[in-house]
Scaffold this motif. Structure first.
Motif, mmCIF file in Angstrom:
data_model
loop_
_atom_site.group_PDB
_atom_site.id
_atom_site.type_symbol
_atom_site.label_atom_id
_atom_site.label_comp_id
_atom_site.label_asym_id
_atom_site.label_seq_id
_atom_site.Cartn_x
_atom_site.Cartn_y
_atom_site.Cartn_z
ATOM 1 N N TRP A 27 92.850 35.677 -49.207
ATOM 2 C CA TRP A 27 94.046 34.864 -48.474
ATOM 3 C C TRP A 27 93.418 33.161 -48.766
ATOM 4 O O TRP A 27 94.373 32.580 -48.389
ATOM 5 N N THR A 28 92.258 33.124 -49.334
ATOM 6 C CA THR A 28 91.912 31.475 -49.356
ATOM 7 C C THR A 28 91.416 31.095 -50.500
ATOM 8 O O THR A 28 91.317 29.798 -50.532
ATOM 9 N N THR A 29 91.654 31.767 -51.586
ATOM 10 C CA THR A 29 91.679 31.199 -53.044
ATOM 11 C C THR A 29 92.699 31.522 -53.679
ATOM 12 O O THR A 29 93.431 32.315 -53.575
ATOM 13 N N LYS A 30 92.878 30.752 -54.784
ATOM 14 C CA LYS A 30 93.956 30.648 -55.772
ATOM 15 C C LYS A 30 94.152 32.118 -56.373
ATOM 16 O O LYS A 30 95.124 32.621 -56.438
ATOM 17 N N VAL A 44 103.124 35.418 -58.560
ATOM 18 C CA VAL A 44 103.139 34.037 -57.647
ATOM 19 C C VAL A 44 102.144 33.272 -58.653
ATOM 20 O O VAL A 44 101.288 33.673 -59.245
ATOM 21 N N LYS A 45 102.578 31.813 -58.672
ATOM 22 C CA LYS A 45 101.729 30.754 -59.248
ATOM 23 C C LYS A 45 101.381 29.914 -58.199
ATOM 24 O O LYS A 45 102.420 29.264 -57.592
ATOM 25 N N VAL A 46 100.187 29.791 -57.933
ATOM 26 C CA VAL A 46 99.616 28.723 -56.938
ATOM 27 C C VAL A 46 99.495 27.487 -57.365
ATOM 28 O O VAL A 46 98.906 27.161 -58.521
ATOM 29 N N HIS A 47 100.184 26.352 -56.679
ATOM 30 C CA HIS A 47 100.227 24.798 -57.164
ATOM 31 C C HIS A 47 99.141 24.201 -56.196
ATOM 32 O O HIS A 47 98.404 23.249 -56.738
ATOM 33 N N GLU A 48 99.095 24.629 -55.070
ATOM 34 C CA GLU A 48 97.813 23.975 -54.003
ATOM 35 C C GLU A 48 97.525 25.098 -52.963
ATOM 36 O O GLU A 48 98.303 25.832 -52.747
ATOM 37 N N LEU A 49 96.423 24.923 -52.602
ATOM 38 C CA LEU A 49 95.724 25.780 -51.745
ATOM 39 C C LEU A 49 94.603 25.090 -50.958
ATOM 40 O O LEU A 49 93.558 24.993 -51.470
ATOM 41 N N ASP A 50 94.832 24.669 -49.720
ATOM 42 C CA ASP A 50 93.959 23.843 -48.949
ATOM 43 C C ASP A 50 93.510 24.826 -47.574
ATOM 44 O O ASP A 50 94.497 24.433 -46.736
ATOM 45 N N ALA A 51 92.645 25.668 -47.453
ATOM 46 C CA ALA A 51 92.685 26.516 -46.688
ATOM 47 C C ALA A 51 91.831 25.913 -45.386
ATOM 48 O O ALA A 51 90.716 26.010 -45.310
ATOM 49 N N ARG A 52 92.759 25.208 -44.769
ATOM 50 C CA ARG A 52 92.061 24.326 -43.333
ATOM 51 C C ARG A 52 93.344 24.354 -42.173
ATOM 52 O O ARG A 52 94.349 24.200 -42.966
#
Length: 161
Positions: A27-30, A44-52
């Motif tokens: 859930w929290t890493t690209k 899916v292709k993740v562009h930004e993941l700021d888990a906060r």
């Protein structure tokens, strides 16, 4: 963007032979998110993941399977759709919540739907409970439920040991 007024919810529960670290990472890493998110027939292709809390998860949902591509074309929807979450709560390895932008449905004004993920370790397994808002119509709620069941099957296969 508006909030879907007074939605009801749907809950999905699974138990995996995994550690809290393994499930939380999904859930929290690209790499974790890209490894399972999206119904079968999509990647899916993740562009930004700021888990906060307040952080964004921006990704493209991409139709990849021939039958999925055909469905998307027939529905007048693009083959790649930008998507985003805003994390509203993160309690490490226990709970996360987010608002998902529902801005990809032709002819429907954009709105947000909320989701909550709860994790609980039980021996050498992790119980994951996901509670999501229903969408604006029964048809789209059914599509969303089918999508969740499909992507959860990906996790079922991943954790088969």
């Amino acid at each position: 963007m508006t909030t879907n007024p007074k939605p009801s919810t749907i809950t999905f529960e699974r138990t995996y032979p995994a550690t809290l670290d393994e499930v939380w990472e999904l859930w929290t890493t690209k790499d974790g998110f890209e490894s399972w998110w999206g119904p079968e027939g999509f990647s899916v292709k993740v562009h930004e993941l700021d888990a906060r809390p307040g952080g964004l998860l921006r990704y493209d949902m991409i139709a990849t399977a021939p039958e999925t591509v055909a469905f998307m074309k027939q529905a007048g929807m693009p083959l790649a759709t930008p998507s985003r979450f805003t994390y509203t709560e993160l309690t490490p390895k226990t709970r996360l919540a987010y608002r998902h932008a529902v801005d990809f449905i032709p002819g429907v004004a954009p709105y947000t739907a909320s989701s909550v993920v709860e994790l609980q370790a039980k021996g050498d397994t992790v119980r994951m409970t996901v509670t999501i808002d229903t969408l604006h119509s029964q048809e789209w709620t059914q599509r969303t439920s089918a999508g969740w069941e499909s992507q959860l099957r990906k996790l079922d296969k991943r954790f088969q040991r």
